[in-house]
Design a protein around this motif. Structure first.
Motif, PDB file in Angstrom:
ATOM      1  N   TYR A  28      -5.896  -2.038  -1.329  1.00 28.22           N
ATOM      2  CA  TYR A  28      -4.653  -2.156  -2.097  1.00 28.22           C
ATOM      3  C   TYR A  28      -3.507  -2.763  -1.285  1.00 28.22           C
ATOM      4  N   ALA A  29      -3.203  -2.178  -0.126  1.00 25.84           N
ATOM      5  CA  ALA A  29      -2.042  -2.637   0.631  1.00 25.84           C
ATOM      6  C   ALA A  29      -2.221  -4.037   1.216  1.00 25.84           C
ATOM      7  N   LEU A  30      -3.374  -4.314   1.805  1.00 21.29           N
ATOM      8  CA  LEU A  30      -3.574  -5.601   2.468  1.00 21.29           C
ATOM      9  C   LEU A  30      -3.443  -6.789   1.511  1.00 21.29           C
ATOM     10  N   PRO A  31      -4.041  -6.776   0.323  1.00 22.03           N
ATOM     11  CA  PRO A  31      -3.843  -7.909  -0.589  1.00 22.03           C
ATOM     12  C   PRO A  31      -2.376  -8.133  -0.948  1.00 22.03           C
ATOM     13  N   LEU A  32      -1.596  -7.049  -1.079  1.00 19.91           N
ATOM     14  CA  LEU A  32      -0.170  -7.202  -1.368  1.00 19.91           C
ATOM     15  C   LEU A  32       0.565  -7.805  -0.171  1.00 19.91           C
ATOM     16  N   LEU A  33       0.219  -7.363   1.022  1.00 24.39           N
ATOM     17  CA  LEU A  33       0.831  -7.936   2.215  1.00 24.39           C
ATOM     18  C   LEU A  33       0.527  -9.425   2.319  1.00 24.39           C
ATOM     19  N   GLN A  34      -0.707  -9.804   2.031  1.00 23.55           N
ATOM     20  CA  GLN A  34      -1.130 -11.195   2.195  1.00 23.55           C
ATOM     21  C   GLN A  34      -0.680 -12.090   1.051  1.00 23.55           C
ATOM     22  N   ALA A  35      -0.106 -11.500   0.008  1.00 23.95           N
ATOM     23  CA  ALA A  35       0.408 -12.318  -1.091  1.00 23.95           C
ATOM     24  C   ALA A  35       1.588 -13.168  -0.630  1.00 23.95           C
ATOM     25  N   SER A  36       2.318 -12.704   0.412  1.00 22.40           N
ATOM     26  CA  SER A  36       3.495 -13.436   0.866  1.00 22.40           C
ATOM     27  C   SER A  36       3.554 -13.581   2.381  1.00 22.40           C
ATOM     28  N   ARG A  37       2.481 -13.204   3.062  1.00 22.25           N
ATOM     29  CA  ARG A  37       2.463 -13.269   4.527  1.00 22.25           C
ATOM     30  C   ARG A  37       1.137 -13.845   5.013  1.00 22.25           C
ATOM     31  N   VAL A  91      -7.456  11.515   2.565  1.00 20.87           N
ATOM     32  CA  VAL A  91      -7.577  10.966   1.215  1.00 20.87           C
ATOM     33  C   VAL A  91      -6.252  10.379   0.734  1.00 20.87           C
ATOM     34  N   GLY A  92      -5.186  10.532   1.529  1.00 23.15           N
ATOM     35  CA  GLY A  92      -3.867  10.063   1.128  1.00 23.15           C
ATOM     36  C   GLY A  92      -3.800   8.616   0.663  1.00 23.15           C
ATOM     37  N   PRO A  93      -4.326   7.633   1.430  1.00 22.94           N
ATOM     38  CA  PRO A  93      -4.255   6.236   0.994  1.00 22.94           C
ATOM     39  C   PRO A  93      -4.995   5.987  -0.319  1.00 22.94           C
ATOM     40  N   LEU A  94      -6.153   6.616  -0.507  1.00 20.77           N
ATOM     41  CA  LEU A  94      -6.892   6.456  -1.755  1.00 20.77           C
ATOM     42  C   LEU A  94      -6.090   7.008  -2.926  1.00 20.77           C
ATOM     43  N   ALA A  95      -5.554   8.210  -2.763  1.00 23.21           N
ATOM     44  CA  ALA A  95      -4.763   8.822  -3.831  1.00 23.21           C
ATOM     45  C   ALA A  95      -3.502   8.017  -4.119  1.00 23.21           C
ATOM     46  N   ALA A  96      -2.851   7.517  -3.075  1.00 17.56           N
ATOM     47  CA  ALA A  96      -1.635   6.734  -3.258  1.00 17.56           C
ATOM     48  C   ALA A  96      -1.908   5.453  -4.038  1.00 17.56           C
ATOM     49  N   LYS A 117       7.524  -1.300  -9.836  1.00 13.34           N
ATOM     50  CA  LYS A 117       6.749  -2.525  -9.968  1.00 13.34           C
ATOM     51  C   LYS A 117       7.111  -3.547  -8.892  1.00 13.34           C
ATOM     52  N   HIS A 118       8.362  -3.508  -8.426  1.00 11.19           N
ATOM     53  CA  HIS A 118       8.811  -4.477  -7.437  1.00 11.19           C
ATOM     54  C   HIS A 118       8.779  -3.948  -6.013  1.00 11.19           C
ATOM     55  N   HIS A 119       8.406  -2.685  -5.847  1.00  7.47           N
ATOM     56  CA  HIS A 119       8.341  -2.092  -4.509  1.00  7.47           C
ATOM     57  C   HIS A 119       7.039  -1.314  -4.353  1.00  7.47           C
ATOM     58  N   ARG A 120       5.953  -1.936  -4.769  1.00  5.37           N
ATOM     59  CA  ARG A 120       4.678  -1.216  -4.757  1.00  5.37           C
ATOM     60  C   ARG A 120       4.197  -0.882  -3.353  1.00  5.37           C
ATOM     61  N   LEU A 121       4.443  -1.787  -2.415  1.00  3.81           N
ATOM     62  CA  LEU A 121       4.016  -1.504  -1.046  1.00  3.81           C
ATOM     63  C   LEU A 121       4.768  -0.313  -0.468  1.00  3.81           C
ATOM     64  N   THR A 122       6.089  -0.309  -0.664  1.00  7.48           N
ATOM     65  CA  THR A 122       6.879   0.811  -0.172  1.00  7.48           C
ATOM     66  C   THR A 122       6.411   2.107  -0.808  1.00  7.48           C
ATOM     67  N   ALA A 123       6.217   2.100  -2.118  1.00  5.55           N
ATOM     68  CA  ALA A 123       5.774   3.304  -2.829  1.00  5.55           C
ATOM     69  C   ALA A 123       4.405   3.758  -2.335  1.00  5.55           C
ATOM     70  N   PHE A 124       3.511   2.798  -2.113  1.00  3.58           N
ATOM     71  CA  PHE A 124       2.171   3.153  -1.650  1.00  3.58           C
ATOM     72  C   PHE A 124       2.216   3.859  -0.299  1.00  3.58           C
ATOM     73  N   PHE A 125       2.936   3.279   0.666  1.00  3.73           N
ATOM     74  CA  PHE A 125       2.942   3.869   1.997  1.00  3.73           C
ATOM     75  C   PHE A 125       3.695   5.201   2.026  1.00  3.73           C
ATOM     76  N   VAL A 126       4.762   5.317   1.269  1.00  5.68           N
ATOM     77  CA  VAL A 126       5.469   6.599   1.203  1.00  5.68           C
ATOM     78  C   VAL A 126       4.541   7.684   0.656  1.00  5.68           C
ATOM     79  N   LEU A 127       3.809   7.363  -0.398  1.00  7.87           N
ATOM     80  CA  LEU A 127       2.885   8.336  -0.978  1.00  7.87           C
ATOM     81  C   LEU A 127       1.722   8.641  -0.033  1.00  7.87           C
ATOM     82  N   ALA A 128       1.177   7.609   0.600  1.00  3.91           N
ATOM     83  CA  ALA A 128       0.053   7.820   1.516  1.00  3.91           C
ATOM     84  C   ALA A 128       0.448   8.755   2.652  1.00  3.91           C
TER      85      ALA A 128
END
Length: 269
Positions: free
Chosen positions: A137-146, A40-45, A5-16
Protein backbone atom coordinates in the motif's frame (compact mmCIF):
# COMPACT_ATOMS: atom_id res chain seq x y z
CA UNK A 1 -13.19 12.18 4.23
CA UNK A 2 -11.87 14.68 1.68
CA UNK A 3 -8.81 15.25 3.87
CA UNK A 4 -8.27 11.51 4.17
CA UNK A 5 -8.43 11.00 0.41
CA UNK A 6 -5.64 13.54 -0.06
CA UNK A 7 -3.48 12.42 2.87
CA UNK A 8 -3.64 8.66 2.60
CA UNK A 9 0.04 8.12 3.27
CA UNK A 10 -0.04 10.21 6.43
CA UNK A 11 -3.19 8.42 7.61
CA UNK A 12 -1.70 5.02 6.85
CA UNK A 13 1.50 5.57 8.80
CA UNK A 14 -0.26 7.20 11.75
CA UNK A 15 -2.60 4.22 11.98
CA UNK A 16 0.18 1.67 11.49
CA UNK A 17 2.17 3.20 14.32
CA UNK A 18 -0.87 3.66 16.55
CA UNK A 19 -2.03 0.05 16.17
CA UNK A 20 1.41 -1.52 16.53
CA UNK A 21 2.37 0.72 19.47
CA UNK A 22 -1.07 0.64 21.12
CA UNK A 23 0.10 -1.03 24.32
CA UNK A 24 3.04 1.35 24.85
CA UNK A 25 1.08 3.97 26.90
CA UNK A 26 -0.48 1.25 29.06
CA UNK A 27 2.90 -0.35 29.66
CA UNK A 28 4.44 3.03 30.52
CA UNK A 29 1.63 3.66 33.01
CA UNK A 30 2.23 0.29 34.67
CA UNK A 31 -1.10 -1.14 33.50
CA UNK A 32 0.50 -3.90 31.43
CA UNK A 33 3.37 -6.24 32.43
CA UNK A 34 5.12 -5.82 29.09
CA UNK A 35 4.99 -3.91 25.84
CA UNK A 36 3.13 -5.95 23.17
CA UNK A 37 4.27 -4.97 19.69
CA UNK A 38 1.53 -5.72 17.16
CA UNK A 39 3.14 -6.33 13.78
CA UNK A 40 -0.33 -6.55 12.20
CA UNK A 41 -0.48 -2.73 12.35
CA UNK A 42 0.52 -2.01 8.71
CA UNK A 43 -1.93 -4.61 7.37
CA UNK A 44 -4.78 -3.26 9.49
CA UNK A 45 -3.92 0.34 8.60
CA UNK A 46 -3.99 -0.42 4.88
CA UNK A 47 -7.42 -2.07 5.15
CA UNK A 48 -8.85 0.86 7.13
CA UNK A 49 -7.49 3.61 4.87
CA UNK A 50 -8.50 1.83 1.66
CA UNK A 51 -12.01 1.23 3.01
CA UNK A 52 -12.50 4.86 4.06
CA UNK A 53 -10.65 6.70 1.31
CA UNK A 54 -11.13 4.65 -1.86
CA UNK A 55 -13.45 1.67 -1.41
CA UNK A 56 -13.84 -1.25 -3.79
CA UNK A 57 -11.60 0.14 -6.52
CA UNK A 58 -8.80 0.53 -3.99
CA UNK A 59 -9.23 -3.02 -2.72
CA UNK A 60 -9.16 -4.38 -6.27
CA UNK A 61 -5.89 -2.58 -7.07
CA UNK A 62 -4.40 -3.61 -3.74
CA UNK A 63 -5.56 -7.20 -4.18
CA UNK A 64 -3.95 -7.46 -7.60
CA UNK A 65 -0.61 -6.51 -6.08
CA UNK A 66 -1.03 -8.98 -3.24
CA UNK A 67 -1.50 -11.99 -5.52
CA UNK A 68 0.69 -10.99 -8.49
CA UNK A 69 2.45 -14.28 -9.13
CA UNK A 70 3.21 -14.21 -12.86
CA UNK A 71 6.82 -13.16 -12.66
CA UNK A 72 9.92 -14.89 -13.96
CA UNK A 73 11.13 -17.90 -11.99
CA UNK A 74 14.42 -16.10 -11.36
CA UNK A 75 12.60 -13.67 -9.06
CA UNK A 76 11.19 -16.52 -6.99
CA UNK A 77 14.76 -17.73 -6.61
CA UNK A 78 15.90 -14.24 -5.60
CA UNK A 79 13.06 -13.87 -3.08
CA UNK A 80 13.74 -17.22 -1.44
CA UNK A 81 17.52 -17.54 -1.72
CA UNK A 82 18.96 -14.03 -1.45
CA UNK A 83 18.06 -13.66 2.27
CA UNK A 84 19.59 -17.08 2.98
CA UNK A 85 22.70 -16.19 0.98
CA UNK A 86 23.22 -13.03 3.05
CA UNK A 87 22.92 -15.05 6.25
CA UNK A 88 25.29 -17.77 5.00
CA UNK A 89 27.92 -15.23 3.97
CA UNK A 90 27.61 -13.64 7.40
CA UNK A 91 27.83 -16.97 9.19
CA UNK A 92 30.83 -18.28 7.26
CA UNK A 93 32.79 -15.05 7.68
CA UNK A 94 32.06 -15.04 11.42
CA UNK A 95 33.12 -18.67 11.71
CA UNK A 96 36.29 -17.94 9.72
CA UNK A 97 37.10 -15.34 12.38
CA UNK A 98 37.04 -18.07 15.00
CA UNK A 99 33.44 -18.19 16.19
CA UNK A 100 31.71 -21.46 17.09
CA UNK A 101 28.29 -22.15 15.57
CA UNK A 102 26.53 -24.74 17.77
CA UNK A 103 23.14 -23.80 16.37
CA UNK A 104 23.86 -25.40 13.01
CA UNK A 105 23.80 -28.85 14.58
CA UNK A 106 20.18 -28.35 15.61
CA UNK A 107 18.92 -27.15 12.23
CA UNK A 108 16.83 -29.50 10.08
CA UNK A 109 15.11 -29.02 6.75
CA UNK A 110 11.82 -30.09 8.31
CA UNK A 111 12.16 -27.54 11.08
CA UNK A 112 12.97 -24.73 8.65
CA UNK A 113 10.06 -25.61 6.38
CA UNK A 114 7.68 -25.71 9.34
CA UNK A 115 8.79 -22.27 10.51
CA UNK A 116 8.51 -20.93 6.95
CA UNK A 117 4.96 -22.28 6.52
CA UNK A 118 3.70 -20.98 9.87
CA UNK A 119 5.18 -17.52 9.37
CA UNK A 120 3.71 -17.32 5.88
CA UNK A 121 0.10 -17.42 7.14
CA UNK A 122 0.44 -15.77 10.55
CA UNK A 123 -0.75 -12.12 10.43
CA UNK A 124 0.81 -11.50 13.85
CA UNK A 125 4.23 -12.30 12.44
CA UNK A 126 6.35 -9.82 10.56
CA UNK A 127 5.92 -10.91 6.95
CA UNK A 128 2.13 -11.02 6.59
CA UNK A 129 1.64 -8.14 9.01
CA UNK A 130 4.04 -5.80 7.20
CA UNK A 131 4.19 -6.56 3.48
CA UNK A 132 0.58 -5.86 2.43
CA UNK A 133 0.85 -2.50 4.20
CA UNK A 134 4.38 -1.21 3.71
CA UNK A 135 5.07 -2.62 0.27
CA UNK A 136 1.54 -3.32 -0.96
CA UNK A 137 0.00 0.00 0.00
CA UNK A 138 2.51 2.65 1.09
CA UNK A 139 5.24 2.04 -1.49
CA UNK A 140 3.01 2.43 -4.59
CA UNK A 141 1.74 5.74 -3.18
CA UNK A 142 5.27 6.93 -2.50
CA UNK A 143 6.36 5.98 -6.02
CA UNK A 144 3.41 7.76 -7.62
CA UNK A 145 5.32 11.05 -7.21
CA UNK A 146 8.86 10.03 -6.24
CA UNK A 147 11.68 8.04 -7.89
CA UNK A 148 12.34 4.56 -6.46
CA UNK A 149 15.57 5.52 -4.66
CA UNK A 150 13.92 8.38 -2.77
CA UNK A 151 10.84 6.26 -2.09
CA UNK A 152 13.03 3.53 -0.63
CA UNK A 153 14.80 6.03 1.62
CA UNK A 154 11.54 7.51 2.91
CA UNK A 155 9.96 4.11 3.44
CA UNK A 156 13.13 2.77 5.04
CA UNK A 157 13.21 5.61 7.57
CA UNK A 158 9.54 5.17 8.50
CA UNK A 159 9.72 1.38 8.73
CA UNK A 160 12.90 1.63 10.84
CA UNK A 161 11.25 4.00 13.30
CA UNK A 162 8.22 1.69 13.44
CA UNK A 163 10.54 -1.06 14.72
CA UNK A 164 11.89 1.10 17.56
CA UNK A 165 9.87 -0.63 20.37
CA UNK A 166 11.53 -3.93 19.47
CA UNK A 167 14.88 -2.39 20.40
CA UNK A 168 13.57 -0.68 23.53
CA UNK A 169 11.50 -3.53 24.94
CA UNK A 170 12.07 -6.80 23.07
CA UNK A 171 15.84 -7.18 23.01
CA UNK A 172 16.44 -6.44 19.33
CA UNK A 173 20.00 -5.22 18.90
CA UNK A 174 20.33 -1.54 18.05
CA UNK A 175 22.15 -2.42 14.83
CA UNK A 176 18.88 -3.98 13.72
CA UNK A 177 17.58 -0.48 13.00
CA UNK A 178 20.16 0.53 10.36
CA UNK A 179 19.93 -3.00 8.97
CA UNK A 180 16.17 -2.55 8.59
CA UNK A 181 16.74 0.75 6.78
CA UNK A 182 19.28 -0.78 4.41
CA UNK A 183 17.32 -3.92 3.57
CA UNK A 184 14.27 -1.82 2.67
CA UNK A 185 16.10 -0.91 -0.52
CA UNK A 186 16.27 -4.60 -1.47
CA UNK A 187 12.53 -4.93 -0.88
CA UNK A 188 11.84 -1.92 -3.10
CA UNK A 189 14.15 -3.26 -5.82
CA UNK A 190 12.43 -6.67 -5.76
CA UNK A 191 8.96 -5.10 -5.69
CA UNK A 192 9.66 -2.98 -8.74
CA UNK A 193 11.50 -5.70 -10.65
CA UNK A 194 8.46 -7.97 -10.28
CA UNK A 195 6.00 -5.33 -11.44
CA UNK A 196 4.73 -4.61 -7.95
CA UNK A 197 4.33 -8.11 -6.54
CA UNK A 198 3.67 -8.16 -2.80
CA UNK A 199 3.70 -11.96 -2.99
CA UNK A 200 7.40 -11.89 -3.86
CA UNK A 201 8.29 -9.41 -1.10
CA UNK A 202 6.27 -11.58 1.29
CA UNK A 203 8.37 -14.61 0.31
CA UNK A 204 11.54 -12.55 0.69
CA UNK A 205 10.48 -11.35 4.16
CA UNK A 206 9.47 -14.85 5.19
CA UNK A 207 12.77 -16.31 4.03
CA UNK A 208 14.63 -13.55 5.87
CA UNK A 209 12.85 -14.44 9.12
CA UNK A 210 13.12 -18.23 8.78
CA UNK A 211 16.88 -18.72 8.48
CA UNK A 212 18.60 -15.94 10.42
CA UNK A 213 22.03 -15.11 11.77
CA UNK A 214 20.69 -16.30 15.11
CA UNK A 215 20.34 -19.78 13.62
CA UNK A 216 24.12 -20.20 13.93
CA UNK A 217 23.92 -19.88 17.70
CA UNK A 218 26.70 -17.32 18.02
CA UNK A 219 27.15 -15.98 21.54
CA UNK A 220 28.56 -12.90 23.27
CA UNK A 221 31.09 -10.99 21.18
CA UNK A 222 30.68 -13.32 18.21
CA UNK A 223 26.96 -12.56 18.05
CA UNK A 224 27.58 -8.82 17.97
CA UNK A 225 30.26 -9.23 15.31
CA UNK A 226 27.89 -11.35 13.21
CA UNK A 227 25.18 -8.68 13.34
CA UNK A 228 27.66 -6.09 12.13
CA UNK A 229 28.85 -8.35 9.31
CA UNK A 230 25.24 -9.00 8.31
CA UNK A 231 24.57 -5.25 8.15
CA UNK A 232 27.61 -4.78 5.90
CA UNK A 233 26.52 -7.70 3.69
CA UNK A 234 23.08 -6.09 3.24
CA UNK A 235 24.64 -2.72 2.40
CA UNK A 236 26.89 -4.34 -0.20
CA UNK A 237 23.89 -6.13 -1.73
CA UNK A 238 22.02 -2.81 -1.95
CA UNK A 239 25.01 -1.10 -3.57
CA UNK A 240 25.22 -3.97 -6.07
CA UNK A 241 21.63 -3.37 -7.20
CA UNK A 242 22.24 0.37 -7.50
CA UNK A 243 25.45 -0.02 -9.51
CA UNK A 244 24.57 -3.07 -11.62
CA UNK A 245 20.87 -2.41 -12.15
CA UNK A 246 20.64 1.35 -12.44
CA UNK A 247 17.60 1.17 -14.66
CA UNK A 248 15.55 -0.31 -11.86
CA UNK A 249 16.16 2.81 -9.77
CA UNK A 250 15.32 5.40 -12.39
CA UNK A 251 11.57 4.90 -12.58
CA UNK A 252 9.17 2.42 -11.04
CA UNK A 253 6.94 0.49 -13.46
CA UNK A 254 3.37 1.75 -13.61
CA UNK A 255 2.13 -1.49 -12.06
CA UNK A 256 4.25 -0.72 -8.97
CA UNK A 257 2.79 2.75 -8.47
CA UNK A 258 -0.61 3.92 -7.29
CA UNK A 259 -1.71 6.15 -10.13
CA UNK A 260 -5.40 6.81 -10.03
CA UNK A 261 -8.16 9.28 -9.34
CA UNK A 262 -6.85 10.35 -5.95
CA UNK A 263 -3.15 9.58 -6.30
CA UNK A 264 -2.56 12.32 -8.87
CA UNK A 265 -3.98 14.91 -6.49
CA UNK A 266 -2.36 13.59 -3.35
CA UNK A 267 -0.45 16.09 -1.26
CA UNK A 268 3.07 15.19 -0.09
CA UNK A 269 3.53 13.10 3.03
Amino acid sequence: MDWLKHHRLTAFFVLAYAISWASWPFFAAGLMPRMEFLSVGPLAAAVIVIALAVGRAGFRAWGRRLIRWRVGWIWYAVALLLPAALVLVTGFITMALGAAAPGLERLTWGGLMTVFAVRLVNPLDGALGEEPGFRGYALPLLQASRPPLLSAAVLGALVTLWHLPLVLFSGLSAIGLPTTFAITFLYVWLFNRTGGSVLLTLLFHNSQGTFTVGSFGFTATDAGRAELIYFLAVVLAVLATVVLDRRAWRRAPRSATAVGRFSLRMRPL
